[in-house]
Design an enzyme around this catalytic site. Sequence first.
Site, PDB file in Angstrom:
ATOM      1  N   HIS A 164       0.860  -1.262  -0.047  1.00  0.00           N
ATOM      2  CA  HIS A 164       0.205   0.107   0.035  1.00  0.00           C
ATOM      3  C   HIS A 164       0.889   1.213  -0.003  1.00  0.00           C
ATOM      4  O   HIS A 164       0.257   2.380  -0.357  1.00  0.00           O
ATOM      5  CB  HIS A 164      -1.004  -0.137   1.180  1.00  0.00           C
ATOM      6  CG  HIS A 164      -0.273   0.409   2.427  1.00  0.00           C
ATOM      7  ND1 HIS A 164       0.444  -0.530   3.131  1.00  0.00           N
ATOM      8  CD2 HIS A 164      -0.142   1.504   3.293  1.00  0.00           C
ATOM      9  CE1 HIS A 164       0.880  -0.136   4.262  1.00  0.00           C
ATOM     10  NE2 HIS A 164       0.378   1.256   4.317  1.00  0.00           N
ATOM     11  N   LYS A 178       3.317  -1.787  12.123  1.00  0.00           N
ATOM     12  CA  LYS A 178       4.359  -0.842  12.633  1.00  0.00           C
ATOM     13  C   LYS A 178       4.707   0.582  12.167  1.00  0.00           C
ATOM     14  O   LYS A 178       4.617   1.400  12.776  1.00  0.00           O
ATOM     15  CB  LYS A 178       5.722  -1.601  13.243  1.00  0.00           C
ATOM     16  CG  LYS A 178       6.574  -0.999  13.997  1.00  0.00           C
ATOM     17  CD  LYS A 178       7.945  -1.786  13.862  1.00  0.00           C
ATOM     18  CE  LYS A 178       7.740  -3.200  14.572  1.00  0.00           C
ATOM     19  NZ  LYS A 178       9.152  -4.031  14.644  1.00  0.00           N
ATOM     20  N   ASP A 233       3.570   6.240  11.789  1.00  0.00           N
ATOM     21  CA  ASP A 233       3.429   7.160  10.466  1.00  0.00           C
ATOM     22  C   ASP A 233       4.586   7.395   9.587  1.00  0.00           C
ATOM     23  O   ASP A 233       5.172   8.423   9.093  1.00  0.00           O
ATOM     24  CB  ASP A 233       3.084   8.662  11.023  1.00  0.00           C
ATOM     25  CG  ASP A 233       1.526   8.820  11.615  1.00  0.00           C
ATOM     26  OD1 ASP A 233       0.747   8.267  10.783  1.00  0.00           O
ATOM     27  OD2 ASP A 233       1.496   9.421  12.629  1.00  0.00           O
ATOM     28  N   LYS A 247      10.253  -8.531   5.320  1.00  0.00           N
ATOM     29  CA  LYS A 247      11.103  -8.997   6.302  1.00  0.00           C
ATOM     30  C   LYS A 247      11.962 -10.250   5.546  1.00  0.00           C
ATOM     31  O   LYS A 247      11.303 -10.842   4.833  1.00  0.00           O
ATOM     32  CB  LYS A 247      10.593  -9.849   7.363  1.00  0.00           C
ATOM     33  CG  LYS A 247      11.172  -9.843   8.903  1.00  0.00           C
ATOM     34  CD  LYS A 247      11.422  -8.197   9.320  1.00  0.00           C
ATOM     35  CE  LYS A 247      12.171  -8.529  10.701  1.00  0.00           C
ATOM     36  NZ  LYS A 247      12.281  -7.032  11.248  1.00  0.00           N
ATOM     37  N   HIS A 307      23.667   9.097  11.938  1.00  0.00           N
ATOM     38  CA  HIS A 307      23.985   8.899  13.502  1.00  0.00           C
ATOM     39  C   HIS A 307      22.624   8.630  14.193  1.00  0.00           C
ATOM     40  O   HIS A 307      21.718   9.283  13.803  1.00  0.00           O
ATOM     41  CB  HIS A 307      24.532  10.410  13.908  1.00  0.00           C
ATOM     42  CG  HIS A 307      26.109  10.699  13.314  1.00  0.00           C
ATOM     43  ND1 HIS A 307      26.131  11.204  12.303  1.00  0.00           N
ATOM     44  CD2 HIS A 307      27.135  10.261  13.930  1.00  0.00           C
ATOM     45  CE1 HIS A 307      27.505  11.401  11.858  1.00  0.00           C
ATOM     46  NE2 HIS A 307      28.249  10.926  12.871  1.00  0.00           N
ATOM     47  N   SER A 358      21.660   2.865  18.032  1.00  0.00           N
ATOM     48  CA  SER A 358      20.755   2.979  19.337  1.00  0.00           C
ATOM     49  C   SER A 358      19.403   3.160  19.048  1.00  0.00           C
ATOM     50  O   SER A 358      18.539   3.452  20.033  1.00  0.00           O
ATOM     51  CB  SER A 358      21.444   3.939  20.299  1.00  0.00           C
ATOM     52  OG  SER A 358      21.158   5.386  19.783  1.00  0.00           O
ATOM     53  N   LYS A 391      17.775  10.750   4.008  1.00  0.00           N
ATOM     54  CA  LYS A 391      19.215  11.357   3.873  1.00  0.00           C
ATOM     55  C   LYS A 391      19.868  10.798   2.470  1.00  0.00           C
ATOM     56  O   LYS A 391      20.434  11.634   1.772  1.00  0.00           O
ATOM     57  CB  LYS A 391      19.873  11.047   4.928  1.00  0.00           C
ATOM     58  CG  LYS A 391      21.257  11.322   5.050  1.00  0.00           C
ATOM     59  CD  LYS A 391      22.361  10.805   6.067  1.00  0.00           C
ATOM     60  CE  LYS A 391      23.668  10.991   5.844  1.00  0.00           C
ATOM     61  NZ  LYS A 391      24.601  10.535   7.104  1.00  0.00           N
ATOM     62  N   SER A 393      23.688  15.553   4.462  1.00  0.00           N
ATOM     63  CA  SER A 393      23.494  15.038   5.894  1.00  0.00           C
ATOM     64  C   SER A 393      22.479  16.078   6.440  1.00  0.00           C
ATOM     65  O   SER A 393      22.475  17.140   5.978  1.00  0.00           O
ATOM     66  CB  SER A 393      24.624  15.050   6.544  1.00  0.00           C
ATOM     67  OG  SER A 393      25.390  14.411   5.990  1.00  0.00           O
ATOM     68  N   ARG A 426       4.139  11.376  19.549  1.00  0.00           N
ATOM     69  CA  ARG A 426       2.846  11.724  18.902  1.00  0.00           C
ATOM     70  C   ARG A 426       1.948  10.443  18.685  1.00  0.00           C
ATOM     71  O   ARG A 426       0.756  10.132  18.970  1.00  0.00           O
ATOM     72  CB  ARG A 426       3.084  12.310  17.635  1.00  0.00           C
ATOM     73  CG  ARG A 426       1.878  12.425  16.739  1.00  0.00           C
ATOM     74  CD  ARG A 426       2.251  13.084  15.419  1.00  0.00           C
ATOM     75  NE  ARG A 426       3.021  12.191  14.447  1.00  0.00           N
ATOM     76  CZ  ARG A 426       3.392  12.447  13.278  1.00  0.00           C
ATOM     77  NH1 ARG A 426       3.090  13.829  12.710  1.00  0.00           N
ATOM     78  NH2 ARG A 426       4.185  11.759  12.554  1.00  0.00           N
TER      79      ARG A 426
END
Length: 717
Positions: free
Chosen positions: A133, A162, A167, A174, A302, A306, A482, A488, A675
Amino acid sequence: MLNLARRSALQVTVNGSAAPRALSTTAVKRRPSDDYFEKHEIPERLQHVETAESPKFFSMVEYFFHRGWQVIEDQLTEELKSKETLEQKRLKVKGILGIMEPCHNVMEVNFPLKRDDKSWEMIRGYRAQHSLHRTPCKGGIRYSSAVDADEVKALAALMTFKCACVDVPFGGAKGGIAIDPRVRGRAKGGIAIDPRERAKGGIAIDRRGRAKGEMAIDKKGSPRSLQLYSEHELERITRRFAMELAKKGFIGPGIDVPAPDMGTGEREMSWIADTFATTIGHNDINAHACVTGKPINQGGIHGRTSATGRGVFHGIDNFIMEASYMAQIGTTPGWGGKTFILQGLGNVGLHSMRYLHRAGATCIGVQEFDGSIYNPQGIDPKELENYKTENGTIVGFPGAKAYEPKDDLMFEECDIFIPAAVEKVLTASNADRVKCKIIAEAANGPTTPAADKILLDKNILIIPDLYINAGGVTVSYFEWLKNLNHVSYGRLTFKYERESNYHLLGETLVISTLVISTLVISTLVISTLVISTLVISTLVISTLVIPTLVIPTLVISTLVISTLVITTHVIPTLVVSTLVISTLVRPVDSVQKSLEKCFMFVDPNDPDFLKAILERDPDVFPYPRLESVQESLERRFGRVGGRIPILPSEAFQQRISGASEKDIVHSGLDYTMERSARAISRTATKYNLGMDLRTAAYANSIEKIFNTYFVAGVTFS
């Protein structure tokens, strides 16, 4: 058959008996048109999932999807903007919702690998595209011996919902390769033995199988070689799999964009990007956008490493700060005094542990596949990370005691339990033993539908996987943008923003100083004129009226008026001037030195004074820099004598310097999680779902995907 009489509780038939569902129809607000709709029922093929101990992963995702369908269908039908009849609208809604459930494309590839020892092995890989979609599809590639078609289909479906939940404009996908990517081991009897395995009779025994000749039998009964893959072999496997994906149209910047997952990382993503860019995509300027999670020097971003762990932290934070939710589970808002247990210390688990620790929570236990550790006083994340890096395991960590049996650690009492390992760890057989108050599903699918019902009945807040571990795909989206923009974040504006901020501070200082100086001088002049006028008037009047009272009246009037004028005008003006200047001026010099430069070393009667202000003469008004007055005052408390040094805090200095790429990424991720949390809470409130955040999240995702299909239409249908 029309549902003319709503049942007070939704029931599904399981083995001939009626079992109450976790989601009741009383939790859904009635609408005027309720009686015109037939309530959507869970398909018969999925009805067993509600009570199954270990259902198929894809069936679990389908089941949760149908729960969201039950909540949202009536609203979608009523709000459908068309001239069709109500029945026609209902059929259209059901048709579009039905499109969302199955995987659109599933690919299985098999190719040979010539091992370093000259032996040959067949490698099997999968890629599933659940929904188109939105394009491109997005989802990781994992290396695990447990990878199969059902797992990649389930994870692809979960990715679809997810992305919609937070959004991110991607479809879900996968992939995976059915290998064990571990490369650390030692030879024994000609067979490589991993540190997490034990030798028996010269044959390696895997923790999930028994030795048989020179092969181990895994939990599915299939033979599995214990010879580990070298880095060279892993590179050949990865590049060949990338070629297979490219040839079949399962990878590309606008088609399907993989990312790291279990057993993969920046290295594998770099191999995939290079393979695509030097073959199929050699003419595509956006070729390196075919995959995310790359190293920084290969077009990565960057904060990606994490990102999922940071998303887990913000996901918990958005709910742990809500007094209404915390009151329902019997605890107080905020991180202070909160304890947590972590299952799985991989990339996601480690970064989650770091962020929660910084927020003030205490990690009291960590569970891994080879052992568990426990310390009610707290485990330091940095020390544990260093120990695992050096030893390859958490077993034997000196900062905590070993916990036996290791799999029971998650049943210890704590505030937050974070499953960050594999799916289906909370099942019908163990959910009633859980003693935590919040479950943050950092892993995909850690809770079965049966366990979900038990945990909700126990009043445990479950923050669902399709929301809380979406940090990775959110930052992957930023990386993809990006790569398409070929620049950047912050590069074009960083220097300009920094100089603009300093310039604005300089203008603020100059204008403030000019205004304050004008106010002070004007006040003094006016005060002098007023006093003089009043003195003369008093003198004249007193001389004409009562000559004998001239001197006393003059003295008293002068004293009274001077006191009033100075108290009312001069002193407040000077106080305000001091406060304003001490707040705005300089970082290197102290407030005292700045005031000296402004007032003590400059003669206001000097004709060049105003010119110096307007031209910002550096000898009179040094170019100001930012400082944290608050931090400086805190350092000063308790000292005796001396000037108060005003020094800029590091964080404040970074703020004024402008936003770096990492700052922008973190800000975007934080905002996305905040949000999305608000949207989930609103939906849960709207449909009276209570703490069933999973159904609320699925309902949100379904509504967004539905709107995309409805507006765009269905091609060639």
